[in-house]
Enzyme design. Structure first.
Site, PDB file in Angstrom:
ATOM      1  N   LYS A 176     -32.751 -30.513 -46.984  1.00 44.72           N
ATOM      2  CA  LYS A 176     -31.880 -30.555 -45.229  1.00 44.72           C
ATOM      3  C   LYS A 176     -30.214 -30.304 -46.458  1.00 44.72           C
ATOM      4  CE  LYS A 176     -34.746 -34.523 -44.013  1.00 44.72           C
ATOM      5  NZ  LYS A 176     -35.800 -34.321 -43.016  1.00 44.72           N
ATOM      6  N   ASP A 199     -36.385 -38.935 -55.326  1.00 44.87           N
ATOM      7  CA  ASP A 199     -36.807 -37.708 -53.315  1.00 44.87           C
ATOM      8  C   ASP A 199     -35.665 -37.896 -53.129  1.00 44.87           C
ATOM      9  OD1 ASP A 199     -36.740 -36.886 -51.110  1.00 44.87           O
ATOM     10  OD2 ASP A 199     -38.757 -37.924 -51.038  1.00 44.87           O
ATOM     11  N   TYR A 216     -42.304 -41.605 -47.211  1.00 44.26           N
ATOM     12  CA  TYR A 216     -42.486 -40.389 -46.980  1.00 44.26           C
ATOM     13  C   TYR A 216     -42.023 -38.759 -48.163  1.00 44.26           C
ATOM     14  CZ  TYR A 216     -43.376 -36.095 -43.032  1.00 44.26           C
ATOM     15  OH  TYR A 216     -43.497 -35.326 -43.198  1.00 44.26           O
TER      16      TYR A 216
END
Ligand code: HOZ
Length: 432
Positions: free
Chosen positions: A269, A241, A146
């Site tokens: 994050k 990623d 994702y």
């Protein structure tokens, strides 16, 4: 043990009137685990407190943002100081350079970096850049990975999309995803075939070097190395990623652990310390294609927001203290060795995947190494397990296809309580 959820029940009813599904991100809705979402009031260290006053040991960790735990004193005091100066300027600040400098020093493959507002923006922008740089259109992503919710990446996606059983979203035109090729994770042979067929048209391969959005799945030995070789051979960019793994698995992320040198890296994050942020960076020759230096446009009103950057800098400062990652490793070792012992002792069909402070408990006896094997999991059992743990004051991600995060604020006592609850819940689930 938490029992009363009456305020959460009312708040959910109220939220449903104004917000689709009552939530601002689908995976929060508890659709995969039953019951209804719990509304939180505050966090402190490793604890979350809901609006009914129930306390939980938190393994959601702001979906991986809060490696230091909630309200870390260094982050809070830095934010208090920053607030005195303002919340947004829409101009450059020295803080942004400080964070960029810190990221460049931590991640050797990153020579320049651009700050954005979310992981979604980071991956979307990195791929636009890859296309602009290579002059090619096709991209490869992996099943179950994702990378946020940009149209062309919502194909066989993990996280909330997989949780809701809609790995490919409605509302996406076929033309937009025509250039997205999906390959199986951990399968170099399949990748070889794709490159042999399409190699000259592929702008980039994007990958979570350790998958965290179909549960935790580790790259098999040689997979990332093979991927690096293939992309170099065909002149495609390799994009890591590391929105989840960056500054989590090590200060230099997964690429430090696996010794891979990607062309571009996406972050998020942890670098925002719990405030909204994202970043993409990489080789100077590529990054200099980004506007205003180069022709690849990307922008943002709140990009490099002073509060987000301040929280990020304070978090990275704390993570630089000697022995921090060893401390995290000790906690996880204690937890995982105990959970493994329980799994072996009880007739539990459970597989534990973990690395660093990332853990997923898959309800399948099968070795979980890709999307297909992750999908063997008994999601109904996970739902019962989740509810059992919740009732014992342990807050896990509300989906089988996510990651539990251990933070530096978790104490041995809290981890012991978690192990106890785990044992009771696994036993309960193993009973006929
Ligand atoms: N990347 C997070 C899921 N693994 C985001 C959480 C969400 O979708 O709300």
């Amino acid at each position: 043990m938490p029992q009363n959820y009456s305020k959460s029940i009312n708040s959910y009813q109220e939220a449903l009137k104004f917000i689709p599904g009552g939530v601002n991100s689908p995976v929060r809705a508890f659709k995969a685990v039953g019951g209804q979402p719990i509304f939180m009031e505050k966090g402190e260290g490793a604890f979350l407190y809901d609006i009914d006053g129930n306390q939980y040991i938190d393994y959601l960790g702001g979906w991986g943002s809060l490696i230091l735990g909630h309200r870390h004193p260094g982050v809070i005091s830095a934010l208090e100081e920053a607030l005195k100066k303002g919340t947004s300027f829409g101009t450059p600040t020295e803080l942004e350079t400080a964070l960029a400098r810190e990221i460049v020093a931590a991640v050797p493959s990153v020579e320049m970096v651009r700050l954005v507002n979310s992981g979604t923006e980071a991956t979307m922008s990195a791929l636009r850049l890859a296309r602009g740089y290579t002059g090619r259109n096709k991209i490869i992503k992996f099943e179950g990975c994702y990378h946020g919710h940009a149209d062309f990446l919502l194909v066989k996606a993990g996280s909330g999309a997989l949780t809701l059983g809609r790995p490919t979203s409605a509302g996406i035109s076929p033309q937009v995803i025509a250039d997205t090729i999906v390959a199986p994770y951990n399968d170099l042979t399949a990748l070889d075939e794709v490159f042999a067929r399409e190699g000259e048209n592929i702008a980039a391969v994007i990958i979570e070097p350790v998958a965290g959005n179909m549960g935790v799945i580790l790259p098999q030995p040689g997979f990332l190395e093979g991927l690096r070789e293939l992309t170099r051979h065909y002149g495609a960019l390799l994009i890591f990623d590391e929105v989840i793994t960056g500054f989590r698995l090590a200060y230099g992320g997964a690429q430090e652990i696996y010794g891979i040198d990607p062309d571009l890296t996406c972050l998020g994050k942890i670098i925002g310390g719990g405030l909204p942020i994202g970043a993409y960076g990489g080789k100077r020759r590529i990054m200099e294609q980004v506007a205003p230096v180069g022709p690849v446009y990307q922008a943002g009103t709140l990009a490099g927001n002073p509060l987000a950057v301040t929280a990020g800098l304070a978090t990275l400062r704390a993570l630089k203290q000697p022995g921090i990652y060893d401390d995290l490793a000790r906690k996880i070792k204690y937890m995982v060795s105990n959970l493994t012992g329980i799994i072996q002792e009880l007739p539990a069909e459970v597989t534990l995947n973990h690395i660093g402070s990332m853990v997923t408990i898959f309800f399948t006896p099968v070795k979980v190494k890709d999307y297909q094997t992750a999908c063997h999991s008994n999601t109904e059992k996970y739902a019962r397990f989740f509810q059992c743990m919740l009732a014992r004051g342990i807050y896990l991600p509300p989906s089988q296809f996510e990651t539990c995060f251990v933070s530096l604020s978790h104490t041995e006592e809290q981890i012991s309580q978690t192990i106890e609850a785990f044992k009771k819940c696994i036993l309960e689930l193993s009973l006929p």
